[in-house]
Design a protein around this motif. Structure first.
Motif, PDB file in Angstrom:
ATOM      1  N   ILE A 101      14.337 -15.574  98.746  1.00  0.00           N
ATOM      2  CA  ILE A 101      15.750 -15.432  98.378  1.00  0.00           C
ATOM      3  C   ILE A 101      16.242 -14.020  98.683  1.00  0.00           C
ATOM      4  O   ILE A 101      15.650 -13.029  98.243  1.00  0.00           O
ATOM      5  N   TRP A 102      17.342 -13.956  99.441  1.00  0.00           N
ATOM      6  CA  TRP A 102      18.027 -12.695  99.735  1.00  0.00           C
ATOM      7  C   TRP A 102      19.269 -12.611  98.849  1.00  0.00           C
ATOM      8  O   TRP A 102      20.190 -13.414  98.992  1.00  0.00           O
ATOM      9  N   PRO A 103      19.349 -11.641  97.940  1.00  0.00           N
ATOM     10  CA  PRO A 103      20.515 -11.533  97.050  1.00  0.00           C
ATOM     11  C   PRO A 103      21.776 -11.068  97.773  1.00  0.00           C
ATOM     12  O   PRO A 103      21.758 -10.695  98.952  1.00  0.00           O
ATOM     13  N   ASP A 104      22.867 -11.067  97.031  1.00  0.00           N
ATOM     14  CA  ASP A 104      24.129 -10.544  97.530  1.00  0.00           C
ATOM     15  C   ASP A 104      24.126  -9.019  97.456  1.00  0.00           C
ATOM     16  O   ASP A 104      23.099  -8.393  97.166  1.00  0.00           O
ATOM     17  N   LEU A 125      18.956  -7.287  93.540  1.00  0.00           N
ATOM     18  CA  LEU A 125      18.029  -7.938  92.607  1.00  0.00           C
ATOM     19  C   LEU A 125      18.404  -7.535  91.185  1.00  0.00           C
ATOM     20  O   LEU A 125      18.407  -6.350  90.842  1.00  0.00           O
ATOM     21  N   ARG A 126      18.705  -8.531  90.366  1.00  0.00           N
ATOM     22  CA  ARG A 126      19.184  -8.289  89.005  1.00  0.00           C
ATOM     23  C   ARG A 126      18.869  -9.521  88.152  1.00  0.00           C
ATOM     24  O   ARG A 126      18.369 -10.525  88.667  1.00  0.00           O
ATOM     25  N   ALA A 134      22.718  -1.880  91.500  1.00  0.00           N
ATOM     26  CA  ALA A 134      24.131  -1.910  91.104  1.00  0.00           C
ATOM     27  C   ALA A 134      24.175  -1.636  89.601  1.00  0.00           C
ATOM     28  O   ALA A 134      23.677  -2.442  88.804  1.00  0.00           O
ATOM     29  N   LYS A 135      24.746  -0.519  89.213  1.00  0.00           N
ATOM     30  CA  LYS A 135      24.631  -0.055  87.831  1.00  0.00           C
ATOM     31  C   LYS A 135      25.215  -1.023  86.816  1.00  0.00           C
ATOM     32  O   LYS A 135      24.730  -1.113  85.690  1.00  0.00           O
ATOM     33  N   ASP A 136      26.250  -1.751  87.216  1.00  0.00           N
ATOM     34  CA  ASP A 136      26.876  -2.706  86.308  1.00  0.00           C
ATOM     35  C   ASP A 136      26.714  -4.141  86.800  1.00  0.00           C
ATOM     36  O   ASP A 136      27.549  -5.004  86.514  1.00  0.00           O
ATOM     37  N   GLY A 137      25.636  -4.400  87.537  1.00  0.00           N
ATOM     38  CA  GLY A 137      25.419  -5.742  88.054  1.00  0.00           C
ATOM     39  C   GLY A 137      26.569  -6.185  88.935  1.00  0.00           C
ATOM     40  O   GLY A 137      27.104  -5.405  89.728  1.00  0.00           O
ATOM     41  N   ALA A 138      26.979  -7.442  88.772  1.00  0.00           N
ATOM     42  CA  ALA A 138      28.054  -7.979  89.600  1.00  0.00           C
ATOM     43  C   ALA A 138      29.421  -7.414  89.242  1.00  0.00           C
ATOM     44  O   ALA A 138      30.402  -7.690  89.935  1.00  0.00           O
ATOM     45  N   ASN A 139      29.505  -6.614  88.183  1.00  0.00           N
ATOM     46  CA  ASN A 139      30.759  -5.956  87.832  1.00  0.00           C
ATOM     47  C   ASN A 139      30.882  -4.576  88.477  1.00  0.00           C
ATOM     48  O   ASN A 139      31.872  -3.878  88.260  1.00  0.00           O
TER      49      ASN A 139
END
Length: 282
Positions: free
Chosen positions: A73-76, A80-81, A113-118
């Motif tokens: 799986i390749w994330p967006d 990786l989160r 990404a410090k705030d994930g998808a946000n």
């Protein structure tokens, strides 16, 4: 089919208002994914994988017993989160040995990404731009090679690979770089599958041997309606099966932690992926 510069604009149409409420209540991605019927008991672990450019941190999860078809799986762009760990675990519970990688390991260990998808796209865009078609393919070979050395992986079965957003082009390059191993590939709101230039991912289709699922966001299609036609012709010319569909959802609708997550359409895409794997990875 995807331009990250439009991300904030698209949020105005597709953003889910309930995500803020869920986050405030402390409900994580695991609470937002449906349970797997007859789920296999799984073992999960953080792993390190040696590549030509260093050591990649990744998440590996597989059924507790037996050897199974592997899925990479390749994330967006948010990397990786927890949401992608949960997605990987859910797939493993359906009977697959699953590796979710940190594509940005050259720059930073996960979380990236410090705030994930946000996280603001501007904060992570440089990570994605540091990757190249060459790094995509060398990483693909390293990760599939690692999977094939694991006792939880049945090497008599083909490998599957999935990619989200920026992971879409990487899926194409994986299917070309390790063509003899990749039997099924799926992209979800994948960006830049068809573009100008000699490095367009779709030009690699003649080198592939995999069956494909390409799930396109309606706003990506609106900006590049011709891309799906080019893809359909390219797969047909190569004699490969490809299910290509525009979903009534916004770019980023599949991961459960994004602000545009669409549960109904995400479940449809997940079901189509499972159907592909059941057919092509048997």
């Amino acid at each position: 089919m995807c331009d990250q510069d439009h991300f904030e604009e698209d949020l105005k149409k597709y953003s889910r208002r309930d995500l803020g409420t869920l986050a405030a209540a402390g409900l994580g991605a695991a609470m937002m994914l449906p349970r797997v019927a007859n789920a296999a008991e799984v073992n999960e672990q953080d792993v390190s994988i040696t590549t030509p450019d260093g050591t990649c941190d990744a998440y590996f999860v597989a059924p507790q017993s037996g050897a199974h078809a592997a899925v990479l799986i390749w994330p967006d762009i948010f990397g990786l989160r927890p949401a992608f760990r949960e997605m990987g675990k859910r797939l493993a519970e359906s009977g697959y040995s699953v590796l979710v990688v940190n594509p940005f390991y050259r720059q930073q260990a996960a979380p990236t990404a410090k705030d994930g998808a946000n996280t603001s796209i501007s904060d992570v865009r440089s990570l994605a731009r540091a990757l190249t078609p060459e790094t995509h393919m060398t990483d693909a070979k390293a990760f599939v090679g690692w999977l094939d050395r694991q006792p939880q992986v049945d090497t008599n079965k083909k490998v599957g690979t999935t990619g989200y957003c920026m992971g879409g082009p990487i899926v194409f390059r994986t299917a070309a770089a390790v063509a003899d191993r990749i039997g099924a590939a799926a992209t979800f709101h994948g960006g830049g599958l068809v573009k100008d230039g000699d490095d367009s991912p779709h030009l690699l289709i003649p080198q592939m041997k995999a069956d494909f699922l390409i799930a396109i966001a309606e706003n990506d299609d609106a900006r590049d309606a011709e891309a799906k036609t080019v893809l359909k012709k390219s797969f047909a010319d190569a004699g490969l099966d490809a299910e290509i569909e525009v979903y009534p959802a916004g770019h980023g609708w599949c991961p459960p932690d994004t602000r545009v997550h669409n549960p109904e359409q995400a479940e449809k895409a997940w079901a189509r992926m499972l159907a592909l794997f059941e057919k092509a990875l048997a």
